[in-house]
Design an enzyme around this catalytic site. Structure first.
Site, mmCIF file in Angstrom:
data_model
loop_
_atom_site.group_PDB
_atom_site.id
_atom_site.type_symbol
_atom_site.label_atom_id
_atom_site.label_comp_id
_atom_site.label_asym_id
_atom_site.label_seq_id
_atom_site.Cartn_x
_atom_site.Cartn_y
_atom_site.Cartn_z
ATOM 1 N N LYS A 51 0.797 -1.227 0.000
ATOM 2 C CA LYS A 51 0.000 0.000 0.000
ATOM 3 C C LYS A 51 0.831 1.280 0.000
ATOM 4 C CE LYS A 51 -4.448 -1.257 0.267
ATOM 5 N NZ LYS A 51 -5.519 -0.703 -0.571
ATOM 6 N N SER A 305 0.826 -9.977 -0.325
ATOM 7 C CA SER A 305 0.582 -8.537 -0.283
ATOM 8 C C SER A 305 0.830 -7.867 1.053
ATOM 9 C CB SER A 305 -0.857 -8.246 -0.727
ATOM 10 O OG SER A 305 -1.784 -8.877 0.138
#
Length: 509
Positions: A51, A305
């Site tokens: 992110k 992720s």
């Protein structure tokens, strides 16, 4: 068109703060699955998640006047950390609205990077509404976690690195999906450079907003969102992300909680890294795809992720891992209540490893035992075992996929209802794990009905789970369901669940 993102991705400003993370082969998984399996290690970013890329790229493209007003975001944690780090690096004030269910490790990390944290709501969507209130009241600049071209382009640099690092086109690429920012960015780039690579999005079964949108042909909102994979707990896919995804992605797969837990273990065994549930989502999808298609000798990559999870959540994850990998089965077996019957039953199981064995005396004739035992990977030998036990005269039931059995019954065997308990209705309830939530549930039930059974255990997850028995006459069932609806927590009527009837209900006549 998605091609318009190629230049955006190539021009993305991310490497002032982000790292080019490695693509590592998962050797153990590759050997087990019969394919070359690769992991893109976004868990190795400074904030332990991809992110950071999108947040910093967006911050770089704000005007000075926008930065001066300060930035605000809604996030379940990973976008929050990325934006907090970007804002700290650029000297910009940041306010992050986070759901109250966010793991504490993420809340502390955001505060540690100098951002102001506001806890509001139980999901990302509730937090997002409050963030917009702050935008209106204080004229702050909103940085969306996924539905923004600059954020999408920043996440797309993950795809750019995969293409450069792997060098030859992949057969299949698996990308986790929440709001769709990572999938849109990666798919736009990879589809352009490797047009024959199959691109598959993976989302949680209980937060499958992209699957819903694709089925309806338009963006739709899920009525409820599961919170286990809090990094993907989104009720509606983004408008811009959905536009890109529809043109670039081949398929969407969903993964269960148990499948994510099994993937977390796989990642640990190959890398010694501990992924968060959303971080292991893509790998869970990869394994499901291989099982479904029988694919062999292909090059497959899953994006790992993120790795932001509470340590105490690992207890729950470890309990569910073997079932998720289909290496453990949970069965109920009825045996005679006679001396030596346990030994005889264990002999019938052979050299199979028993992981759990729960029993309590019921009556003079029969005994029901709750058994956890190892099975071959995939559980292919379980039907044969059950048939063999049946042939020996044992009554068996497979409870491996029974959520009530796995979460509650295994801890409550022996608590069968006495004869004088009448009209017992049984409900399984999930609620956001925060101070006061359990009290809210109990207060909502009021004093009209008597609680006859109660089981609650903190699993270190974002939500709590209750099994409650309440004495509700048949004529009051509709009124009781209305009370549960007013409390507002997800619930299931389990009064006829076989695991409950076998182990906790009144003895069968």
């Amino acid at each position: 068109m998605p091609q318009s993102y190629i230049k955006r991705i190539l021009d993305a400003r991310v490497y002032d703060v982000a790292r080019e993370t490695p693509v590592d082969e998962a050797g153990l998984l590759s050997a087990r699955l019969g394919n070359r399996v690769w992991l893109k290690r976004e868990d190795l970013q400074p904030v332990f998640s991809f992110k950071l890329r999108g947040a910093y790229n967006k911050m770089q493209r704000l005007t000075e006047e926008q930065r001066q007003r300060g930035v605000v975001a809604a996030s379940a944690g990973n976008h929050a950390q990325g934006l907090a780090m970007a804002a700290q690096r650029m000297g910009v004030k940041a306010t992050i609205v986070m759901p109250r269910t966010t793991p504490q490790i993420k809340v502390d990390a955001v505060r540690g990077r100098g951002a102001r944290v506001v806890l509001h709501g139980d999901s990302f969507d509730e937090a997002a509404v409050h963030a917009q209130v702050l935008v209106s009241e204080k004229q702050m600049t909103f940085v969306h976690p996924f539905d923004d071209p600059d954020v999408i382009a920043g996440q797309g640099t993950v795809g750019m690195e995969i293409v450069r690092q792997h060098q030859q086109p992949l057969d299949v690429l698996f990308v986790p999906v929440g709001g769709g920012g990572l999938l849109a960015g990666v798919a736009a780039y990879v589809r352009y450079v490797w047009p024959k690579t199959k691109i598959i999005g993976v989302e949680p079964e209980d937060a499958a907003c992209l699957k819903l949108a694709l089925e309806k042909g338009r963006r739709a909102t899920l009525p409820e969102v599961g919170l286990f994979a809090d990094g993907c707990a989104v009720a509606q896919v983004g408008k811009e992300t959905f536009r890109v995804i529809r043109e670039t992605v081949d398929e969407v797969i969903t993964a269960s909680t148990d499948e994510m837990c099994a993937a977390i273990k796989d990642i640990f065994e190959d890398t010694r890294g501990i992924a968060e549930p959303a971080g292991a989502l893509a790998l869970a999808g990869l394994k499901k795809y291989v099982e479904r298609t029988g694919a062999r000798d292909q090059h497959m990559l899953a994006i790992l992720s993120g790795a932001n999870t509470n340590f105490d959540r690992l207890r729950y994850i470890s309990e569910r891992t073997e079932i998720g990998e289909k290496r453990e089965a949970v069965i109920s077996v009825t045996i005679p209540e006679t001396p030596g019957s346990f030994r005889k039953f264990c002999s019938a199981l052979g050299r199979r490893n028993i992981t759990e064995f729960n029993y309590r005396y019921t009556d003079d004739a029969i005994a029901r035992v709750f058994v956890g035992l190892t099975v071959s990977p995939g559980g292919d030998d379980l039907p044969e075992l059950l048939a063999e036990l049946e042939a020996r005269g044992y009554e068996t039931e497979d409870l491996t996929d029974n959520e009530l059995a796995k979460v509650h019954i295994r801890y409550m065997v022996g608590g069968r209802a006495p004869d004088h308990i009448e009209d017992e209705a049984v409900y399984r309830v999930e609620f956001p794990e925060r101070p006061g939530a359990l009290l809210k549930f109990l207060s909502g039930l009021g004093q009209r009905w008597n609680i006859s059974m109660f089981h609650y255990r903190n699993h270190g997850a974002a939500y709590g789970r209750i099994l409650v028995g309440v004495q509700v006459p048949a004529k009051d069932r509709r009124a009781f369901a209305k009370v549960l609806d007013e409390v507002g927590y997800r619930y299931w009527d389990e009064s006829e669940n076989r695991a409950y009837l076998l182990y906790l209900g009144q003895p069968e006549a």
